[in-house]
Scaffold this motif. Structure first.
Motif, PDB file in Angstrom:
ATOM      1  N   ILE A 112     -30.909  30.396 102.827  1.00 51.00           N
ATOM      2  CA  ILE A 112     -30.151  30.313 104.073  1.00 51.00           C
ATOM      3  C   ILE A 112     -30.819  29.287 104.965  1.00 51.00           C
ATOM      4  O   ILE A 112     -32.033  29.292 105.141  1.00 51.00           O
ATOM      5  N   GLY A 113     -30.017  28.380 105.537  1.00 44.57           N
ATOM      6  CA  GLY A 113     -30.527  27.356 106.433  1.00 44.57           C
ATOM      7  C   GLY A 113     -29.908  27.482 107.809  1.00 44.57           C
ATOM      8  O   GLY A 113     -28.746  27.862 107.952  1.00 44.57           O
ATOM      9  N   PHE A 114     -30.716  27.164 108.802  1.00 44.62           N
ATOM     10  CA  PHE A 114     -30.282  27.219 110.198  1.00 44.62           C
ATOM     11  C   PHE A 114     -30.391  25.826 110.797  1.00 44.62           C
ATOM     12  O   PHE A 114     -31.363  25.118 110.541  1.00 44.62           O
ATOM     13  N   GLY A 115     -29.423  25.437 111.595  1.00 42.88           N
ATOM     14  CA  GLY A 115     -29.474  24.158 112.280  1.00 42.88           C
ATOM     15  C   GLY A 115     -28.963  24.299 113.694  1.00 42.88           C
ATOM     16  O   GLY A 115     -27.985  25.007 113.935  1.00 42.88           O
ATOM     17  N   GLN A 116     -29.649  23.651 114.615  1.00 42.61           N
ATOM     18  CA  GLN A 116     -29.202  23.627 115.999  1.00 42.61           C
ATOM     19  C   GLN A 116     -29.609  22.299 116.613  1.00 42.61           C
ATOM     20  O   GLN A 116     -30.605  21.710 116.219  1.00 42.61           O
ATOM     21  N   THR A 117     -28.802  21.860 117.573  1.00 40.10           N
ATOM     22  CA  THR A 117     -29.071  20.594 118.227  1.00 40.10           C
ATOM     23  C   THR A 117     -28.421  20.587 119.600  1.00 40.10           C
ATOM     24  O   THR A 117     -27.437  21.297 119.831  1.00 40.10           O
ATOM     25  N   LEU A 118     -28.994  19.818 120.502  1.00 43.20           N
ATOM     26  CA  LEU A 118     -28.393  19.670 121.824  1.00 43.20           C
ATOM     27  C   LEU A 118     -27.118  18.847 121.721  1.00 43.20           C
ATOM     28  O   LEU A 118     -27.031  17.915 120.928  1.00 43.20           O
ATOM     29  N   GLY A 119     -26.141  19.199 122.521  1.00 42.91           N
ATOM     30  CA  GLY A 119     -24.921  18.408 122.613  1.00 42.91           C
ATOM     31  C   GLY A 119     -23.793  18.923 121.740  1.00 42.91           C
ATOM     32  O   GLY A 119     -23.916  19.924 121.032  1.00 42.91           O
ATOM     33  N   LEU A 120     -22.686  18.200 121.808  1.00 44.46           N
ATOM     34  CA  LEU A 120     -21.499  18.523 121.027  1.00 44.46           C
ATOM     35  C   LEU A 120     -21.604  17.834 119.674  1.00 44.46           C
ATOM     36  O   LEU A 120     -21.040  16.762 119.469  1.00 44.46           O
ATOM     37  N   ALA A 121     -22.337  18.423 118.760  1.00 42.67           N
ATOM     38  CA  ALA A 121     -22.572  17.812 117.453  1.00 42.67           C
ATOM     39  C   ALA A 121     -22.528  18.863 116.350  1.00 42.67           C
ATOM     40  O   ALA A 121     -23.534  19.124 115.694  1.00 42.67           O
ATOM     41  N   PRO A 122     -21.354  19.462 116.119  1.00 39.06           N
ATOM     42  CA  PRO A 122     -21.293  20.514 115.101  1.00 39.06           C
ATOM     43  C   PRO A 122     -21.624  20.016 113.701  1.00 39.06           C
ATOM     44  O   PRO A 122     -22.264  20.732 112.923  1.00 39.06           O
ATOM     45  N   ARG A 123     -21.243  18.793 113.356  1.00 40.68           N
ATOM     46  CA  ARG A 123     -21.563  18.268 112.021  1.00 40.68           C
ATOM     47  C   ARG A 123     -23.067  18.065 111.867  1.00 40.68           C
ATOM     48  O   ARG A 123     -23.634  18.340 110.812  1.00 40.68           O
ATOM     49  N   LYS A 124     -23.727  17.593 112.912  1.00 38.88           N
ATOM     50  CA  LYS A 124     -25.176  17.416 112.859  1.00 38.88           C
ATOM     51  C   LYS A 124     -25.870  18.764 112.673  1.00 38.88           C
ATOM     52  O   LYS A 124     -26.828  18.878 111.909  1.00 38.88           O
ATOM     53  N   ALA A 125     -25.402  19.801 113.366  1.00 33.78           N
ATOM     54  CA  ALA A 125     -25.979  21.138 113.206  1.00 33.78           C
ATOM     55  C   ALA A 125     -25.786  21.636 111.776  1.00 33.78           C
ATOM     56  O   ALA A 125     -26.689  22.234 111.188  1.00 33.78           O
ATOM     57  N   GLU A 126     -24.626  21.356 111.212  1.00 30.05           N
ATOM     58  CA  GLU A 126     -24.355  21.756 109.828  1.00 30.05           C
ATOM     59  C   GLU A 126     -25.281  21.024 108.852  1.00 30.05           C
ATOM     60  O   GLU A 126     -25.846  21.632 107.941  1.00 30.05           O
ATOM     61  N   ALA A 152     -37.672  18.576 113.653  1.00 35.47           N
ATOM     62  CA  ALA A 152     -37.361  17.179 113.307  1.00 35.47           C
ATOM     63  C   ALA A 152     -35.873  17.013 113.026  1.00 35.47           C
ATOM     64  O   ALA A 152     -35.256  16.032 113.481  1.00 35.47           O
ATOM     65  N   LEU A 153     -35.265  17.943 112.311  1.00 33.71           N
ATOM     66  CA  LEU A 153     -33.832  17.846 112.004  1.00 33.71           C
ATOM     67  C   LEU A 153     -32.994  17.915 113.271  1.00 33.71           C
ATOM     68  O   LEU A 153     -31.976  17.229 113.388  1.00 33.71           O
ATOM     69  N   ALA A 154     -33.426  18.704 114.244  1.00 39.96           N
ATOM     70  CA  ALA A 154     -32.695  18.802 115.515  1.00 39.96           C
ATOM     71  C   ALA A 154     -32.743  17.490 116.289  1.00 39.96           C
ATOM     72  O   ALA A 154     -31.821  17.153 117.017  1.00 39.96           O
ATOM     73  N   LYS A 155     -33.832  16.728 116.118  1.00 40.07           N
ATOM     74  CA  LYS A 155     -34.005  15.471 116.850  1.00 40.07           C
ATOM     75  C   LYS A 155     -33.506  14.259 116.077  1.00 40.07           C
ATOM     76  O   LYS A 155     -33.473  13.152 116.621  1.00 40.07           O
ATOM     77  N   ALA A 156     -33.124  14.428 114.828  1.00 41.93           N
ATOM     78  CA  ALA A 156     -32.725  13.310 113.965  1.00 41.93           C
ATOM     79  C   ALA A 156     -31.399  12.699 114.402  1.00 41.93           C
ATOM     80  O   ALA A 156     -30.581  13.359 115.064  1.00 41.93           O
TER      81      ALA A 156
END
Length: 154
Positions: free
Chosen positions: A85-99, A20-24
């Motif tokens: 520890i938390g992990f985040g990943q998302t499609l595209g150029l979105a480093p802040r969203k991954a963070e 869900a966080l990856a798609k938000a």
């Protein structure tokens, strides 16, 4: 301090949260993060960074695999001061969203924030369901039903 979860040891709830966080929308994550007071102290373990992953496909969904192409992804790993520890990943150029996704993943592991993250995930999933329903509604209007007329010559 508890043993941190990895992708292999994460339960279905954590996988659901991370999906869900990856798609938000990034703006939603920013809004919720800005509303946290006080914001938990954290440090970057990795990233945020952007790179490429190979997308693989299968002919007919079950045939031999082939390389379809590359996709840009952003990822981040953070550690809260309390050790989660938390992990985040998302499609595209979105480093802040991954963070932000990594931050909320880490917060989901803390009892005092689990309710907030659960509400956030429910909101994201409801938005995705609404978008899917709207897409189905729009495409249903263009549906063409084909039928075969049987001629009496057989």
């Amino acid at each position: 301090m508890t043993q941190p979860q990895t992708a292999e040891t994460a339960g279905p709830d954590r996988r659901r949260i991370m999906e869900a966080l990856a798609k938000a929308d990034q703006s939603l994550l920013e809004e919720i993060w800005a509303g946290l007071a006080p914001q938990p102290i954290h440090s970057a373990v990795r990233g945020p960074e952007t790179g490429l992953v190979m997308i693989r496909g299968r002919i007919g969904g079950g045939g031999a695999p082939f390389n379809l192409g590359e996709a840009t992804v952003s990822r981040a790993t953070i550690r809260l001061e309390s050790g989660e520890i938390g992990f985040g990943q998302t499609l595209g150029l979105a480093p802040r969203k991954a963070e932000l996704a990594a931050l909320f993943d880490a917060l989901s592991q803390r009892a005092e924030f689990s309710g907030l993250v659960s509400e956030l995930v429910a909101s994201i999933e409801a938005g995705i369901a609404d978008d899917d329903a709207e897409h189905l509604r729009r495409t249903a209007a263009t549906r063409v039903d084909f039928f075969t007329m049987v001629r009496g010559e057989d």
